[in-house]
Write a protein that holds these residues in place. Structure first.
Motif, PDB file in Angstrom:
ATOM      1  N   GLY A   9     -14.384 -12.885 -45.641  1.00  0.00           N
ATOM      2  CA  GLY A   9     -15.624 -12.856 -44.869  1.00  0.00           C
ATOM      3  C   GLY A   9     -16.820 -12.538 -45.720  1.00  0.00           C
ATOM      4  N   SER A  10     -17.981 -12.900 -45.215  1.00  0.00           N
ATOM      5  CA  SER A  10     -19.244 -12.591 -45.887  1.00  0.00           C
ATOM      6  C   SER A  10     -20.206 -11.999 -44.888  1.00  0.00           C
ATOM      7  CB  SER A  10     -19.901 -13.864 -46.432  1.00  0.00           C
ATOM      8  OG  SER A  10     -19.156 -14.396 -47.484  1.00  0.00           O
ATOM      9  N   GLY A  11     -20.881 -10.932 -45.291  1.00  0.00           N
ATOM     10  CA  GLY A  11     -22.040 -10.470 -44.553  1.00  0.00           C
ATOM     11  C   GLY A  11     -23.256 -10.980 -45.313  1.00  0.00           C
ATOM     12  N   ARG A  14     -22.862  -8.424 -48.280  1.00  0.00           N
ATOM     13  CA  ARG A  14     -21.550  -7.861 -48.607  1.00  0.00           C
ATOM     14  C   ARG A  14     -20.467  -8.921 -48.496  1.00  0.00           C
ATOM     15  NH1 ARG A  14     -20.449  -3.342 -44.686  1.00  0.00           N
ATOM     16  NH2 ARG A  14     -21.242  -4.915 -43.269  1.00  0.00           N
ATOM     17  N   GLU A  15     -19.342  -8.656 -49.173  1.00  0.00           N
ATOM     18  CA  GLU A  15     -18.218  -9.579 -49.126  1.00  0.00           C
ATOM     19  C   GLU A  15     -16.971  -8.781 -48.766  1.00  0.00           C
ATOM     20  OE1 GLU A  15     -18.856 -12.733 -49.552  1.00  0.00           O
ATOM     21  OE2 GLU A  15     -20.888 -12.459 -50.334  1.00  0.00           O
ATOM     22  N   LEU A  16     -16.060  -9.465 -48.105  1.00  0.00           N
ATOM     23  CA  LEU A  16     -14.820  -8.837 -47.670  1.00  0.00           C
ATOM     24  C   LEU A  16     -13.635  -9.648 -48.204  1.00  0.00           C
ATOM     25  CD1 LEU A  16     -14.015  -6.466 -45.778  1.00  0.00           C
ATOM     26  CD2 LEU A  16     -14.039  -8.098 -43.887  1.00  0.00           C
ATOM     27  N   LEU A  24      -8.047  -4.104 -46.913  1.00  0.00           N
ATOM     28  CA  LEU A  24      -9.183  -4.971 -47.251  1.00  0.00           C
ATOM     29  C   LEU A  24     -10.011  -4.311 -48.339  1.00  0.00           C
ATOM     30  CD1 LEU A  24     -10.448  -5.881 -43.651  1.00  0.00           C
ATOM     31  CD2 LEU A  24      -8.990  -7.280 -45.123  1.00  0.00           C
ATOM     32  N   LEU A  26     -13.984  -4.083 -49.355  1.00  0.00           N
ATOM     33  CA  LEU A  26     -15.360  -4.316 -48.914  1.00  0.00           C
ATOM     34  C   LEU A  26     -16.253  -4.120 -50.138  1.00  0.00           C
ATOM     35  CD1 LEU A  26     -17.036  -4.718 -46.315  1.00  0.00           C
ATOM     36  CD2 LEU A  26     -16.825  -2.281 -45.907  1.00  0.00           C
ATOM     37  N   HIS A  68     -11.775   4.026 -41.798  1.00  0.00           N
ATOM     38  CA  HIS A  68     -10.924   3.058 -42.518  1.00  0.00           C
ATOM     39  C   HIS A  68     -10.873   3.264 -44.024  1.00  0.00           C
ATOM     40  CE1 HIS A  68     -14.201  -0.234 -43.467  1.00  0.00           C
ATOM     41  NE2 HIS A  68     -14.640   0.974 -43.717  1.00  0.00           N
ATOM     42  N   ARG A  82      -8.467   0.328 -44.686  1.00  0.00           N
ATOM     43  CA  ARG A  82      -7.378  -0.106 -43.807  1.00  0.00           C
ATOM     44  C   ARG A  82      -7.848  -1.281 -42.974  1.00  0.00           C
ATOM     45  NH1 ARG A  82      -5.482   4.183 -39.801  1.00  0.00           N
ATOM     46  NH2 ARG A  82      -7.352   5.439 -40.195  1.00  0.00           N
ATOM     47  N   ARG A  83      -6.971  -2.247 -42.803  1.00  0.00           N
ATOM     48  CA  ARG A  83      -7.291  -3.380 -41.945  1.00  0.00           C
ATOM     49  C   ARG A  83      -7.116  -2.958 -40.476  1.00  0.00           C
ATOM     50  NH1 ARG A  83      -6.740  -9.444 -42.484  1.00  0.00           N
ATOM     51  NH2 ARG A  83      -5.819  -9.217 -44.556  1.00  0.00           N
ATOM     52  N   LEU A  84      -8.114  -3.218 -39.691  1.00  0.00           N
ATOM     53  CA  LEU A  84      -8.132  -2.827 -38.277  1.00  0.00           C
ATOM     54  C   LEU A  84      -8.280  -4.055 -37.393  1.00  0.00           C
ATOM     55  CD1 LEU A  84     -10.854  -0.020 -38.654  1.00  0.00           C
ATOM     56  CD2 LEU A  84      -8.362   0.331 -38.612  1.00  0.00           C
ATOM     57  N   MET A  86     -10.832  -5.163 -35.060  1.00  0.00           N
ATOM     58  CA  MET A  86     -12.207  -4.717 -34.786  1.00  0.00           C
ATOM     59  C   MET A  86     -12.581  -4.964 -33.320  1.00  0.00           C
ATOM     60  SD  MET A  86     -12.912  -3.443 -37.682  1.00  0.00           S
ATOM     61  CE  MET A  86     -14.654  -3.023 -37.570  1.00  0.00           C
ATOM     62  N   GLY A 202     -15.031   1.833 -38.843  1.00  0.00           N
ATOM     63  CA  GLY A 202     -14.927   0.875 -39.941  1.00  0.00           C
ATOM     64  C   GLY A 202     -16.274   0.552 -40.549  1.00  0.00           C
ATOM     65  N   ASP A 203     -16.301  -0.575 -41.259  1.00  0.00           N
ATOM     66  CA  ASP A 203     -17.539  -1.121 -41.822  1.00  0.00           C
ATOM     67  C   ASP A 203     -18.204  -0.126 -42.774  1.00  0.00           C
ATOM     68  OD1 ASP A 203     -20.632  -2.197 -41.296  1.00  0.00           O
ATOM     69  OD2 ASP A 203     -19.116  -3.733 -41.057  1.00  0.00           O
TER      70      ASP A 203
HETATM   71  C1  PZK Z   1     -14.058  -6.441 -40.705  1.00  0.00           C
HETATM   72  N1  PZK Z   1     -16.107  -7.225 -40.784  1.00  0.00           N
HETATM   73  C2  PZK Z   1     -17.540  -7.384 -40.916  1.00  0.00           C
HETATM   74  C3  PZK Z   1     -18.301  -6.484 -43.085  1.00  0.00           C
HETATM   75  C4  PZK Z   1     -18.137  -8.876 -44.353  1.00  0.00           C
HETATM   76  C5  PZK Z   1     -17.799  -8.766 -43.005  1.00  0.00           C
HETATM   77  N2  PZK Z   1     -11.418  -2.335 -41.681  1.00  0.00           N
HETATM   78  C6  PZK Z   1     -11.565  -3.606 -41.211  1.00  0.00           C
HETATM   79  N3  PZK Z   1     -10.492  -4.240 -40.693  1.00  0.00           N
HETATM   80  C7  PZK Z   1     -10.596  -5.486 -40.239  1.00  0.00           C
HETATM   81  N4  PZK Z   1     -11.727  -6.162 -40.242  1.00  0.00           N
HETATM   82  C8  PZK Z   1     -12.847  -5.610 -40.740  1.00  0.00           C
HETATM   83  C9  PZK Z   1     -12.803  -4.285 -41.242  1.00  0.00           C
HETATM   84  C10 PZK Z   1     -13.956  -3.622 -41.778  1.00  0.00           C
HETATM   85  N5  PZK Z   1     -14.879  -3.116 -42.186  1.00  0.00           N
HETATM   86  C11 PZK Z   1     -15.374  -6.128 -40.897  1.00  0.00           C
HETATM   87  N6  PZK Z   1     -15.337  -8.262 -40.514  1.00  0.00           N
HETATM   88  C12 PZK Z   1     -14.055  -7.798 -40.461  1.00  0.00           C
HETATM   89  C13 PZK Z   1     -17.896  -7.561 -42.362  1.00  0.00           C
HETATM   90  C14 PZK Z   1     -18.637  -6.617 -44.422  1.00  0.00           C
HETATM   91  C15 PZK Z   1     -18.565  -7.819 -45.059  1.00  0.00           C
HETATM   92  F1  PZK Z   1     -18.033 -10.030 -44.989  1.00  0.00           F
END
Ligand code: PZK
Length: 287
Positions: A9-11, A14-16, A24, A26, A68, A82-84, A86, A202-203
Motif C-alpha cells: 500500500g501507499s499513503g 508513506r509506504e506499507l 508489516l 510502515l 501495533h 503487527r498486521r491487523l 483495520m 495502528g497506523d
Molecule cells: C494498514 N493502512 C493505511 C498506512 C500506507 C497505508 N497494522 C496494520 N495492519 C493491517 N493493515 C494496516 C496496518 C497499519 N498501520 C494501514 N493500510 C493498511 C496505510 C500507511 C501507508 F500505504
C-alpha cells in the motif's frame, strides 16, 4: 527499500510492505504535502521525526490501548508492526474547532452530531474533546459521519470502545504536549482488531501529519492558527500565486531548512530527547 518485502500500500507520504503473514513494515518518507498536494522537494529527516514521535506515543499510551508497534528499525523511519484487521472508520478527536469541524459548525451548529454552544469562534477550545468519526474515502476527502452511521459500520459495542479509547488517548497526549508548548488541536487514529479480536491502535499516532500541531505561544482564537511544522512551507507557497493543484512548487533551501528545524523542534519538545540521540538509536523513544 526493504529486502524481500511485498509492497502492499501507499499513503501520500508513506509506504506499507508485508514482511510475512503477521507483520508489516510502515516506512515514512521525507515527502511533505501542503494544501493536500505532495511537493517535489523533500524535508530531510521528516519521516524519521514522524516515526520517532509515533513510537514515543505508542510506548507511553500502552496502558490506554494496545498498539501495533513491534520495533523501530535502525534507519529511524521504518516501523515493524503487527498486521491487523483495520476498522473502516477514521477516529478523529477534536479539542479545538478547526478544519472540517469549524466548517460543519458554521453551517449547522454541530459537528458529527455533537451540537456545540452558539457563538464559538474559529480555533476555539472546546469545553470537552469530541469524537468525530469519518469514513475512509477511496478518493478525495474523508467524510464526517454521525455516531449512528459509524456504529453501523463497526457495531455498537466496538464503536463505544473506540470512541472512549480515542478520547482517552487524545486527552493524555494533548495535556502532555500543552505543557511543552504545543497544542494538539485535533488528531486522527486508526484502529484494527488482532487475531483475538482485541482493539489495537495502528497506523501512525499523534504526529504532525495525523494531527494539527499549533505553537501554544501564538494561539489566538478567532481565526486560523499557524501550523507548528508546515507554516514556512505554506507561507512560501502563498507568495507564489500557485493554484494549489498538481504539480506543487519546489521549495527553496531556506524554506526546507526552516521546515526541517520545526519538525526537529516538535520532536525534541515533546520527547525531551535530542534528535541526534534518536538518529543514533531510534529505540530511545521507547524507553
Ligand atoms: C494498514 N493502512 C493505511 C498506512 C500506507 C497505508 N497494522 C496494520 N495492519 C493491517 N493493515 C494496516 C496496518 C497499519 N498501520 C494501514 N493500510 C493498511 C496505510 C500507511 C501507508 F500505504
Amino acid at each position: 527499500m526493504p529486502e524481500a518485502a511485498l509492497h502492499v500500500g501507499s499513503g501520500k507520504v508513506r509506504e506499507l510492505y508485508a514482511l510475512d503473514d503477521d507483520r508489516l513494515l510502515l516506512v515514512a518518507s521525507d515527502r511533505i504535502s501542503t494544501f493536500d498536494v505532495v511537493l517535489p522537494t523533500e524535508i530531510p529527516d521528516k519521516g524519521r521525526v514522524l516515526t520517532g514521535l509515533s513510537g514515543f506515543w505508542f510506548a507511553r499510551t500502552r496502558e490506554i490501548c494496545a498498539n501495533h508497534l513491534l520495533s523501530l528499525r535502525p534507519d529511524g523511519r521504518s516501523t515493524e508492526c503487527r498486521r491487523l484487521e483495520m476498522l473502516p472508520i477514521e477516529c478523529v478527536v477534536r479539542g479545538y474547532l478547526s478544519g472540517s469541524g469549524w466548517k460543519d459548525y458554521n453551517a449547522t451548529g454541530a459537528v458529527c452530531g455533537h451540537t456545540l454552544p452558539a457563538g464559538l469562534t474559529e480555533s476555539a477550545e472546546l469545553a470537552e474533546p469530541i469524537f468525530t468519526p469519518a469514513t475512509k474515502a477511496t478518493t478525495g476527502h474523508d467524510e464526517n459521519i454521525d455516531d449512528e452511521r459509524a456504529a453501523e459500520l463497526v457495531g455498537k459495542s466496538l464503536y463505544d470502545e473506540v470512541a472512549g479509547v480515542s478520547i482517552a488517548l487524545y486527552r493524555f497526549a494533548a495535556e502532555d504536549a500543552r505543557a511543552r508548548g504545543i497544542i494538539i488541536a485535533d488528531t486522527k487514529f486508526e484502529f484494527g482488531l488482532d487475531e483475538e479480536n482485541r482493539l489495537v491502535l495502528g497506523d501512525e499516532a499523534l504526529t504532525p501529519d495525523s494531527s494539527r500541531f499549533w505553537p501554544a505561544d501564538d494561539y489566538r482564537p478567532g481565526g486560523a492558527q499557524p501550523s507548528f511544522d508546515k507554516q514556512y512551507a505554506r507561507d512560501y507557497c502563498e507568495t507564489l500565486g500557485w493554484d494549489k493543484t498538481e504539480p506543487g512548487p519546489e521549495l527553496p533551501a531556506d524554506v526546507v531548512a526552516g521546515t526541517r528545524a520545526r519538525y526537529v523542534e516538535a520532536f525534541e519538545r515533546l520527547t525531551e530527547i535530542a534528535f541526534d540521540d534518536y538518529l543514533a538509536n531510534p529505540s530511545v523513544v521507547l524507553a
